[in-house]
Scaffold this motif. Structure first.
Motif, PDB file in Angstrom:
ATOM      1  N   ASP A  10       0.871  -1.176   0.000  1.00  0.00           N
ATOM      2  CA  ASP A  10       0.000   0.000   0.000  1.00  0.00           C
ATOM      3  C   ASP A  10       0.909   1.227   0.000  1.00  0.00           C
ATOM      4  OD1 ASP A  10      -1.662   2.141   0.595  1.00  0.00           O
ATOM      5  OD2 ASP A  10      -2.658   1.146   2.265  1.00  0.00           O
ATOM      6  N   PRO A  11       0.803   2.096  -1.003  1.00  0.00           N
ATOM      7  CA  PRO A  11       1.669   3.272  -1.054  1.00  0.00           C
ATOM      8  C   PRO A  11       1.589   4.159   0.186  1.00  0.00           C
ATOM      9  CG  PRO A  11       0.420   3.049  -3.093  1.00  0.00           C
ATOM     10  CD  PRO A  11      -0.099   2.011  -2.141  1.00  0.00           C
ATOM     11  N   ALA A  12       0.450   4.143   0.862  1.00  0.00           N
ATOM     12  CA  ALA A  12       0.297   4.956   2.068  1.00  0.00           C
ATOM     13  C   ALA A  12       1.040   4.334   3.260  1.00  0.00           C
ATOM     14  CB  ALA A  12      -1.176   5.119   2.408  1.00  0.00           C
ATOM     15  N   LEU A  13       1.301   3.040   3.185  1.00  0.00           N
ATOM     16  CA  LEU A  13       2.020   2.326   4.245  1.00  0.00           C
ATOM     17  C   LEU A  13       3.240   1.640   3.629  1.00  0.00           C
ATOM     18  CD1 LEU A  13      -1.086   0.676   5.928  1.00  0.00           C
ATOM     19  CD2 LEU A  13       0.210   2.624   6.790  1.00  0.00           C
ATOM     20  N   PRO A  14       4.375   2.314   3.607  1.00  0.00           N
ATOM     21  CA  PRO A  14       5.531   1.775   2.899  1.00  0.00           C
ATOM     22  C   PRO A  14       6.150   0.539   3.542  1.00  0.00           C
ATOM     23  CG  PRO A  14       6.101   3.798   4.030  1.00  0.00           C
ATOM     24  CD  PRO A  14       4.620   3.625   4.166  1.00  0.00           C
ATOM     25  N   TYR A  15       5.812   0.231   4.788  1.00  0.00           N
ATOM     26  CA  TYR A  15       6.359  -0.956   5.438  1.00  0.00           C
ATOM     27  C   TYR A  15       5.213  -1.856   5.871  1.00  0.00           C
ATOM     28  CZ  TYR A  15      10.593   1.764   5.425  1.00  0.00           C
ATOM     29  OH  TYR A  15      11.659   2.506   5.020  1.00  0.00           O
ATOM     30  N   ASN A  16       5.418  -3.143   5.729  1.00  0.00           N
ATOM     31  CA  ASN A  16       4.387  -4.116   6.056  1.00  0.00           C
ATOM     32  C   ASN A  16       5.045  -5.259   6.813  1.00  0.00           C
ATOM     33  OD1 ASN A  16       2.437  -6.078   6.158  1.00  0.00           O
ATOM     34  ND2 ASN A  16       2.147  -6.219   3.947  1.00  0.00           N
ATOM     35  N   VAL A  17       4.830  -5.306   8.109  1.00  0.00           N
ATOM     36  CA  VAL A  17       5.468  -6.303   8.961  1.00  0.00           C
ATOM     37  C   VAL A  17       5.069  -7.727   8.577  1.00  0.00           C
ATOM     38  CG1 VAL A  17       3.752  -6.383  10.805  1.00  0.00           C
ATOM     39  CG2 VAL A  17       6.169  -6.666  11.352  1.00  0.00           C
ATOM     40  N   PHE A  18       3.980  -7.890   7.868  1.00  0.00           N
ATOM     41  CA  PHE A  18       3.552  -9.223   7.455  1.00  0.00           C
ATOM     42  C   PHE A  18       4.297  -9.729   6.221  1.00  0.00           C
ATOM     43  CE2 PHE A  18       0.033  -7.471   9.882  1.00  0.00           C
ATOM     44  CZ  PHE A  18      -0.121  -8.466  10.830  1.00  0.00           C
ATOM     45  N   ALA A  19       5.037  -8.855   5.550  1.00  0.00           N
ATOM     46  CA  ALA A  19       5.833  -9.251   4.385  1.00  0.00           C
ATOM     47  C   ALA A  19       7.188  -9.776   4.867  1.00  0.00           C
ATOM     48  CB  ALA A  19       6.026  -8.064   3.452  1.00  0.00           C
ATOM     49  N   LYS A  20       7.541 -10.968   4.425  1.00  0.00           N
ATOM     50  CA  LYS A  20       8.742 -11.648   4.901  1.00  0.00           C
ATOM     51  C   LYS A  20      10.016 -10.826   4.741  1.00  0.00           C
ATOM     52  CE  LYS A  20      10.457 -15.219   2.632  1.00  0.00           C
ATOM     53  NZ  LYS A  20      10.662 -16.570   2.103  1.00  0.00           N
ATOM     54  N   ALA A  21      10.164 -10.125   3.638  1.00  0.00           N
ATOM     55  CA  ALA A  21      11.403  -9.400   3.356  1.00  0.00           C
ATOM     56  C   ALA A  21      11.444  -7.987   3.944  1.00  0.00           C
ATOM     57  CB  ALA A  21      11.623  -9.325   1.839  1.00  0.00           C
ATOM     58  N   CYS A  22      10.410  -7.579   4.642  1.00  0.00           N
ATOM     59  CA  CYS A  22      10.349  -6.211   5.145  1.00  0.00           C
ATOM     60  C   CYS A  22      11.199  -6.052   6.408  1.00  0.00           C
ATOM     61  CB  CYS A  22       8.898  -5.837   5.439  1.00  0.00           C
ATOM     62  SG  CYS A  22       8.701  -4.075   5.725  1.00  0.00           S
ATOM     63  N   PRO A  23      12.020  -4.995   6.479  1.00  0.00           N
ATOM     64  CA  PRO A  23      12.862  -4.796   7.658  1.00  0.00           C
ATOM     65  C   PRO A  23      12.073  -4.515   8.937  1.00  0.00           C
ATOM     66  CG  PRO A  23      12.992  -2.883   6.220  1.00  0.00           C
ATOM     67  CD  PRO A  23      12.211  -3.940   5.478  1.00  0.00           C
ATOM     68  N   SER A  24      10.818  -4.120   8.783  1.00  0.00           N
ATOM     69  CA  SER A  24      10.007  -3.879   9.979  1.00  0.00           C
ATOM     70  C   SER A  24       9.794  -5.167  10.778  1.00  0.00           C
ATOM     71  CB  SER A  24       8.658  -3.259   9.610  1.00  0.00           C
ATOM     72  OG  SER A  24       7.910  -4.129   8.777  1.00  0.00           O
ATOM     73  N   ARG A  25       9.826  -6.309  10.101  1.00  0.00           N
ATOM     74  CA  ARG A  25       9.645  -7.580  10.797  1.00  0.00           C
ATOM     75  C   ARG A  25      10.795  -7.841  11.760  1.00  0.00           C
ATOM     76  NH1 ARG A  25       7.869 -13.239   8.129  1.00  0.00           N
ATOM     77  NH2 ARG A  25       6.034 -11.977   7.693  1.00  0.00           N
ATOM     78  N   GLY A  26      12.013  -7.572  11.332  1.00  0.00           N
ATOM     79  CA  GLY A  26      13.170  -7.763  12.211  1.00  0.00           C
ATOM     80  C   GLY A  26      13.116  -6.855  13.426  1.00  0.00           C
ATOM     81  N   THR A  27      12.708  -5.609  13.216  1.00  0.00           N
ATOM     82  CA  THR A  27      12.587  -4.684  14.342  1.00  0.00           C
ATOM     83  C   THR A  27      11.504  -5.153  15.302  1.00  0.00           C
ATOM     84  OG1 THR A  27      13.357  -2.849  12.982  1.00  0.00           O
ATOM     85  CG2 THR A  27      12.172  -2.276  14.987  1.00  0.00           C
ATOM     86  N   LEU A  28      10.388  -5.628  14.769  1.00  0.00           N
ATOM     87  CA  LEU A  28       9.333  -6.164  15.629  1.00  0.00           C
ATOM     88  C   LEU A  28       9.859  -7.331  16.456  1.00  0.00           C
ATOM     89  CD1 LEU A  28       6.328  -6.064  16.457  1.00  0.00           C
ATOM     90  CD2 LEU A  28       5.903  -7.746  14.640  1.00  0.00           C
ATOM     91  N   GLU A  29      10.652  -8.186  15.849  1.00  0.00           N
ATOM     92  CA  GLU A  29      11.240  -9.312  16.585  1.00  0.00           C
ATOM     93  C   GLU A  29      12.170  -8.821  17.694  1.00  0.00           C
ATOM     94  OE1 GLU A  29      13.073 -11.830  13.655  1.00  0.00           O
ATOM     95  OE2 GLU A  29      11.146 -12.333  12.744  1.00  0.00           O
ATOM     96  N   HIS A  30      12.950  -7.788  17.420  1.00  0.00           N
ATOM     97  CA  HIS A  30      13.848  -7.246  18.449  1.00  0.00           C
ATOM     98  C   HIS A  30      13.059  -6.674  19.622  1.00  0.00           C
ATOM     99  CE1 HIS A  30      16.904  -6.471  14.999  1.00  0.00           C
ATOM    100  NE2 HIS A  30      16.928  -7.732  15.395  1.00  0.00           N
TER     101      HIS A  30
END
Length: 133
Positions: A10-30
């Motif tokens: 979604d262009p309005a939400l450039p990061y998506n924690v549910f996407a495997k390759a998104c760096p937001s997922r790693g931060t959520l894990e930390h």
């Protein structure tokens, strides 16, 4: 804006924690891993030295605390300040972003602590229904 195309659904939400390759997922894990959440919560009241933090976060090994602090520092949630003293003194404290995250985590932690009687009752009912596991 730093954005990885694999994240942008979604262009309005450039990061998506549910996407495997998104760096937001790693931060959520930390943040939400066992030690990350506890370290952020412990640092909410102010800066702590490494051993003070280790005592506050009961059960964390020196190695895991060090790894957790490095990850949180890299994500911009914790600041590490080394003092040029003998012996060396290193203090850890939350950044403004880390403080905002910790505020939200502590709300969840306090909610869970206040709800533990309900959780323990649910566990007993679950175990009883399955033969006392």
């Amino acid at each position: 804006m730093n954005r990885i195309d694999e994240c942008a659904t979604d262009p309005a939400l450039p990061y998506n924690v549910f996407a495997k390759a998104c760096p937001s997922r790693g931060t959520l894990e930390h943040i939400t891993g066992r030690w990350g959440a506890l370290v952020l919560g412990a640092l909410f009241e102010g800066s702590l030295r490494f051993n003070e933090l280790r005592r506050r976060v009961d059960g964390v090994s020196e190695k895991m605390l060090s790894q957790t602090l490095h990850a949180l520092e890299r994500d911009g949630l914790v600041d590490r300040e080394a003092q040029p003293t003998n012996p060396p003194r290193v203090d850890y404290e939350l950044t403004p972003l880390g403080r905002e995250v910790a505020t939200r985590l502590l709300a969840l932690i306090h909610f869970l602590e206040g709800s533990m009687d309900d959780v323990l009752d649910a566990r007993r009912r679950y175990d009883d229904a399955r033969g006392g596991r």
